[in-house]
Scaffold this motif. Sequence first.
Motif, PDB file in Angstrom:
ATOM      1  N   TRP A   1       3.258   3.258 -14.398  1.00 28.12           N
ATOM      2  CA  TRP A   1       4.288   4.198 -13.952  1.00 28.12           C
ATOM      3  C   TRP A   1       5.582   3.967 -14.735  1.00 28.12           C
ATOM      4  CZ3 TRP A   1       9.143   4.397 -11.875  1.00 28.12           C
ATOM      5  CH2 TRP A   1       9.524   5.597 -11.279  1.00 28.12           C
TER       6      TRP A   1
ATOM      7  N   ASP B   1      -1.528  -8.843  -5.965  1.00 26.32           N
ATOM      8  CA  ASP B   1      -2.190  -7.535  -5.981  1.00 26.32           C
ATOM      9  C   ASP B   1      -2.202  -7.009  -7.416  1.00 26.32           C
ATOM     10  OD1 ASP B   1      -3.018  -4.881  -5.699  1.00 26.32           O
ATOM     11  OD2 ASP B   1      -1.927  -4.584  -3.830  1.00 26.32           O
TER      12      ASP B   1
ATOM     13  N   THR C   1      -0.425  -0.520 -11.541  1.00 27.30           N
ATOM     14  CA  THR C   1       0.155   0.776 -11.172  1.00 27.30           C
ATOM     15  C   THR C   1       1.629   0.821 -11.527  1.00 27.30           C
ATOM     16  OG1 THR C   1      -1.441   1.138  -9.388  1.00 27.30           O
ATOM     17  CG2 THR C   1       0.652   2.314  -9.229  1.00 27.30           C
TER      18      THR C   1
ATOM     19  N   GLY D   1       2.340   1.826  -3.502  1.00 26.88           N
ATOM     20  CA  GLY D   1       1.373   2.397  -4.426  1.00 26.88           C
ATOM     21  C   GLY D   1       1.179   3.883  -4.187  1.00 26.88           C
ATOM     22  N   ASP D   2       1.096   4.278  -2.915  1.00 26.38           N
ATOM     23  CA  ASP D   2       0.965   5.699  -2.583  1.00 26.38           C
ATOM     24  C   ASP D   2       2.205   6.480  -3.022  1.00 26.38           C
ATOM     25  OD1 ASP D   2      -1.479   5.090  -1.458  1.00 26.38           O
ATOM     26  OD2 ASP D   2      -0.732   5.080   0.610  1.00 26.38           O
TER      27      ASP D   2
ATOM     28  N   THR E   1       0.838  -1.206   0.000  1.00 27.15           N
ATOM     29  CA  THR E   1       0.000   0.000   0.000  1.00 27.15           C
ATOM     30  C   THR E   1       0.866   1.247   0.000  1.00 27.15           C
ATOM     31  OG1 THR E   1      -1.791  -1.143   1.158  1.00 27.15           O
ATOM     32  CG2 THR E   1      -1.766   1.261   1.285  1.00 27.15           C
TER      33      THR E   1
ATOM     34  N   LEU F   1      -1.836  -3.196  -7.931  1.00 23.94           N
ATOM     35  CA  LEU F   1      -0.480  -2.671  -7.785  1.00 23.94           C
ATOM     36  C   LEU F   1       0.359  -3.014  -9.009  1.00 23.94           C
ATOM     37  CD1 LEU F   1       1.693  -1.207  -6.154  1.00 23.94           C
ATOM     38  CD2 LEU F   1       2.216  -3.401  -5.031  1.00 23.94           C
TER      39      LEU F   1
ATOM     40  N   ALA G   1       3.378  -8.442  -6.939  1.00 23.65           N
ATOM     41  CA  ALA G   1       2.044  -7.941  -7.241  1.00 23.65           C
ATOM     42  C   ALA G   1       1.334  -8.806  -8.265  1.00 23.65           C
ATOM     43  CB  ALA G   1       2.139  -6.503  -7.732  1.00 23.65           C
TER      44      ALA G   1
END
Length: 332
Positions: free
Chosen positions: A191, A181, A187, A148-149, A145, A184, A177
Amino acid sequence: MTQLDPALAARFANIALGHVAREYPHKLDHVMESDADVLPPRVLHPVFFGSFDWHSCVHGWWTLLTLRRMFPDMSESADIAALAETTFRPEKLDVELAYLDRPSARGFERPYGWGWLLALHLEASRHEDQTWATHLEPLARRLATALGDYLGKLTYPITVGTHFNTAFALILAHEWAQAHDAALAETIESWALRVFGDRRDYESWEPGGDEFLSPALTAGVLMRRCLPARDFAPWFAAFLPEGGWLERDLHPATVSDRSDGKIAHLDGLNLSRAWCLRDITSGLGASSRTVLLEERAKAHLDVALPHVAGDYMGEHWLASFALLALRIAPDS
């Protein structure tokens, strides 16, 4: 090229068993908020107090669990399981988790230690005869988490060859991930494509004097993981054009003093470059250039492997990077 066989696996296992529970010497990543925070490593981090620093202990454990899975019949496997059973206890991991709640720990081990913790949890999940993954999962979820932030506000990649390197941590996190996840993983992929997708004509003064990662090659591995397979070879050809840095300057680094912890990083650079080159080669079609990459990977590995043990400044972490390079299959 040297292959990971039972004898070499046992050697690596014994090296890691010798340091994951060795508390001193120790280099803390710790902000003291009051006199009450002046505490020894084993109190601050009852799971990851060994191996000179927190992140090295985490990937020391990744080394041990990976070797146990790949070579279950080696005698060291029983020692690994016994030590893991007393180490990955819920009450100890609760302390590690609570440490992340400290206001001063917001950037603790970001991103290198985060990536390695996720890699450790992924490896633990492959040991279905044990409950280690269940116990590690809350810590892994918390750091996932946080990662990701972090990516949500990290405008630019950190392209150094040390612990702050963004691409290396994301390589490890992306593999986790994909199994644990999906959001994620997406993400990370978006990115990586945003920040590296248009990079061209890499030129650098790499390596720096204390680097253990290649900024160029870690970006290459991350993009191999995140791009569709058909798009990777064209991207790589534009990023590292033929006749440029890769052909001209990618040679094993010289290590002048292995008792100096920073200069000893260069042994790790040789090992991590070998890993990256092998990984990148798997994403390229057969060509004269892949032959060159394989030759350069072998040269880097051959130079560094004799020095995985000998001085504690390298011994507390180098086996992990040797194992990255020597794993038999990409998903091992």
